[in-house]
Scaffold this active site. Structure first.
Site, PDB file in Angstrom:
ATOM      1  N   SER A   1       0.835  -1.214   0.000  1.00 48.67           N
ATOM      2  CA  SER A   1       0.000   0.000   0.000  1.00 48.67           C
ATOM      3  C   SER A   1       0.867   1.261   0.000  1.00 48.67           C
ATOM      4  O   SER A   1       0.620   2.189  -0.773  1.00 48.67           O
ATOM      5  CB  SER A   1      -0.922   0.021   1.224  1.00 48.67           C
ATOM      6  OG  SER A   1      -1.788  -1.092   1.193  1.00 48.67           O
TER       7      SER A   1
ATOM      8  N   ASN B   1      -5.823  -9.180  -7.894  1.00 43.06           N
ATOM      9  CA  ASN B   1      -5.854  -9.969  -6.663  1.00 43.06           C
ATOM     10  C   ASN B   1      -7.131 -10.771  -6.479  1.00 43.06           C
ATOM     11  O   ASN B   1      -7.144 -11.758  -5.759  1.00 43.06           O
ATOM     12  CB  ASN B   1      -5.611  -9.061  -5.449  1.00 43.06           C
ATOM     13  CG  ASN B   1      -6.441  -7.802  -5.473  1.00 43.06           C
ATOM     14  OD1 ASN B   1      -6.394  -7.041  -6.443  1.00 43.06           O
ATOM     15  ND2 ASN B   1      -7.215  -7.572  -4.443  1.00 43.06           N
TER      16      ASN B   1
ATOM     17  N   GLN C   1       0.660  -9.055  -6.459  1.00 46.39           N
ATOM     18  CA  GLN C   1       0.226 -10.447  -6.636  1.00 46.39           C
ATOM     19  C   GLN C   1       1.170 -11.236  -7.548  1.00 46.39           C
ATOM     20  O   GLN C   1       1.077 -12.461  -7.616  1.00 46.39           O
ATOM     21  CB  GLN C   1      -1.191 -10.498  -7.221  1.00 46.39           C
ATOM     22  CG  GLN C   1      -2.276 -10.051  -6.262  1.00 46.39           C
ATOM     23  CD  GLN C   1      -2.505 -11.038  -5.109  1.00 46.39           C
ATOM     24  OE1 GLN C   1      -2.265 -12.239  -5.224  1.00 46.39           O
ATOM     25  NE2 GLN C   1      -2.953 -10.514  -3.986  1.00 46.39           N
TER      26      GLN C   1
ATOM     27  N   THR D   1      13.912   4.518  10.815  1.00 46.12           N
ATOM     28  CA  THR D   1      14.872   3.427  10.972  1.00 46.12           C
ATOM     29  C   THR D   1      14.337   2.184  10.278  1.00 46.12           C
ATOM     30  O   THR D   1      13.181   1.813  10.455  1.00 46.12           O
ATOM     31  CB  THR D   1      15.124   3.155  12.474  1.00 46.12           C
ATOM     32  OG1 THR D   1      15.572   4.381  13.064  1.00 46.12           O
ATOM     33  CG2 THR D   1      16.158   2.066  12.678  1.00 46.12           C
TER      34      THR D   1
ATOM     35  N   CYS E   1     -17.542  -7.234   1.776  1.00 45.87           N
ATOM     36  CA  CYS E   1     -18.272  -7.469   3.024  1.00 45.87           C
ATOM     37  C   CYS E   1     -17.501  -6.994   4.240  1.00 45.87           C
ATOM     38  O   CYS E   1     -18.067  -6.509   5.205  1.00 45.87           O
ATOM     39  CB  CYS E   1     -18.575  -8.950   3.173  1.00 45.87           C
ATOM     40  SG  CYS E   1     -17.119  -9.979   3.097  1.00 45.87           S
TER      41      CYS E   1
HETATM   42  C1  LIG Z   1      -2.149  -7.127  -0.849  1.00 49.80           C
HETATM   43  C2  LIG Z   1      -2.146  -6.169  -1.959  1.00 49.80           C
HETATM   44  C3  LIG Z   1      -1.765  -4.816  -1.764  1.00 49.80           C
HETATM   45  C4  LIG Z   1      -1.452  -4.262  -0.400  1.00 49.80           C
HETATM   46  O1  LIG Z   1      -0.236  -4.724   0.106  1.00 49.80           O
HETATM   47  P1  LIG Z   1       0.037  -4.542   1.676  1.00 49.80           P
HETATM   48  O2  LIG Z   1       1.460  -4.970   1.851  1.00 49.80           O
HETATM   49  O3  LIG Z   1      -0.922  -5.435   2.388  1.00 49.80           O
HETATM   50  O4  LIG Z   1      -0.154  -3.088   1.995  1.00 49.80           O
HETATM   51  C5  LIG Z   1      -1.754  -3.982  -2.857  1.00 49.80           C
HETATM   52  N1  LIG Z   1      -2.070  -4.424  -4.083  1.00 49.80           N
HETATM   53  C6  LIG Z   1      -2.431  -5.705  -4.320  1.00 49.80           C
HETATM   54  C7  LIG Z   1      -2.739  -6.128  -5.713  1.00 49.80           C
HETATM   55  C8  LIG Z   1      -2.491  -6.612  -3.272  1.00 49.80           C
HETATM   56  O5  LIG Z   1      -2.860  -7.863  -3.506  1.00 49.80           O
END
Ligand SMILES: *Cc1c(COP(=O)(O)O)cnc(C)c1O
Length: 395
Positions: free
Chosen positions: A71, A151, A179, A237, A324
């Site tokens: 993210s 995803n 992914q 850090t 959900c």
């Molecule tokens: C899981 C996922 C994220 C988020 O990654 P995090 O490390 O959980 O913040 C972003 N993009 C896709 C396509 C994901 O599957």
């Protein structure tokens, strides 16, 4: 029997990732910015991890920036490219309707800041073409951000072709490859990728750690200000135990990429074939351009949430792919983007496999899932209306 079939949500840490994490917690407690030997030992491990991640992507170590996860990497890449573009009067961004929320919500915020966003339509098989990107690029386009693989429905985009289109038009290209990394062969140079996000916990590494690849020559803006870590681009850090562990997990995944993909895709195809015998169902996503571990279906006449609860009672951990969890009754934006109507999108099921799943587990799911679907249909007023002809079947 307990079957974990939700590897797209997160994965169990591998033994090598866990062992690397524990020994780093024990032995590499120094701060990589400290000048003494304990700090320098940590610094060496940090740079070794960076080189490992870089070699798995085909880039240089200095093009890798560690972040707190996928993210953060998405946020930083997109906000940075947008602000660099705005300096040149370019405020148009191209993306797709079925991105992860880390991308979509970042774009929403940028729209409020005056950027214009074009979300490309997704074909019903879950694909976006390079031609669509080419047609959407304008003189004021400052960024194309398109996910490597979805995803929820597992479709894998023609990333090299999209990269070539962007490079020719001299528009920076970012891909959310969370992914794909560790599951598909990636070469950022050959595929003309300018920025790429990855996350440790999607390939048997730890949670809360990720990385952003940024091609040399692309300016990167900070999301977090402070110290000079990550060449001044990401303060704080370093989470060294997680970084070392993620690098070990990624190396392990890349060393066994073909072997794992062959094993997992065989399990996937067996599961898809087994579930396809359920009446009035449809596979979501492209049957060929598909993540090795992704199985995604819609079943007409049932609610995905009830299905998940009953499957959990049978020891099967799955996901509906719908919203959900956010407390909303809206179906998944991904399923709507590929043209599933609301009623059908509500009856979704995603099973995501990894190399530790077995053929016995797949056969158990092929036995149990059709029974649960027909049990739920037996109680569903919608299903009754479909059967009596009061409603028309869609699938
Ligand atoms: C899981 C996922 C994220 C988020 O990654 P995090 O490390 O959980 O913040 C972003 N993009 C896709 C396509 C994901 O599957």
């Amino acid at each position: 029997m307990q079957i974990y079939a939700d590897n797209a949500a997160t994965t169990k840490m591998s033994k090598i990732a866990l062992d690397t994490m524990v020994s780093a917690l024990n032995d590499l407690y120094g701060n990589p910015s400290s000048l003494h030997s304990v700090g320098q030992q940590a610094k060496e491990a940090l740079e070794e991890a960076r080189a490992t991640v870089a070699s798995c992507l085909g880039c240089e170590p200095r093009e890798i920036y560690f972040t707190s996860g996928g993210s953060e990497a998405d946020n930083q890449a997109i906000r940075s490219a947008a602000h660099q573009g705005a300096k040149k009067g370019k405020k148009h961004i191209i993306s797709t309707a079925f991105e992860h929320h880390a991308v979509l919500h970042t774009l929403k915020r940028l729209e409020k800041e005056g950027f214009e966003v074009t979300l490309l339509d997704v074909h019903e098989n879950g694909m976006v073409s390079a031609q669509q990107v080419k047609e959407a690029i304008r003189p004021d386009t400052c960024l194309v951000t398109i996910m490597y693989a979805n995803n929820e429905i597992g479709s894998v985009m023609p990333i090299a072709e999209i990269g070539a289109v962007c490079r020719e038009a001299k528009v920076p290209f970012h891909t959310d490859a969370v992914q794909a990394v560790g599951h598909l062969a990636i070469d950022v140079k050959a595929q003309n990728i300018d920025m790429l996000s990855l996350s440790g916990h999607k390939f048997h590494g730890p949670k809360g750690i990720g990385a952003l690849y940024v091609r040399r020559g692309i300016l990167l803006e900070n999301l977090i200000d402070g110290g000079a870590q990550e060449r001044g681009k990401r303060a704080g850090t370093e989470n060294l135990p997680a970084i070392c562990s993620m690098a070990a997990a990624l190396k392990d995944a890349c060393d066994h990429l073909e072997e794992n993909a062959a094993k997992v895709s065989a399990l996937r195809d067996r599961l898809i074939a087994g579930l396809s015998t359920i009446p009035h169902c449809a596979l979501n996503g492209d049957p060929v351009h598909r993540l090795p571990g992704n199985v995604s279906f819609c079943f007409e006449g049932i609610e995905g949430e009830s299905l998940l609860l009953l499957l959990d009672a049978k020891g099967i951990c799955a996901s509906s792919g719908s919203a959900c969890t956010s407390g909303s009754l809206d179906p998944s934006h991904v399923l709507l983007a590929i043209g599933r109507v609301h009623d059908v999108a509500h009856g979704s099921l995603r099973l995501s496999l990894c190399e530790t799943n077995t053929r016995e587990e797949v056969d158990y799911m092929i036995r149990e899932i059709p029974q649960v679907v027909s049990y739920l249909r037996g109680m569903s007023p919608v299903w009754r209306d479909l059967q009596t002809g009061k409603r028309q079947y869609i699938l």
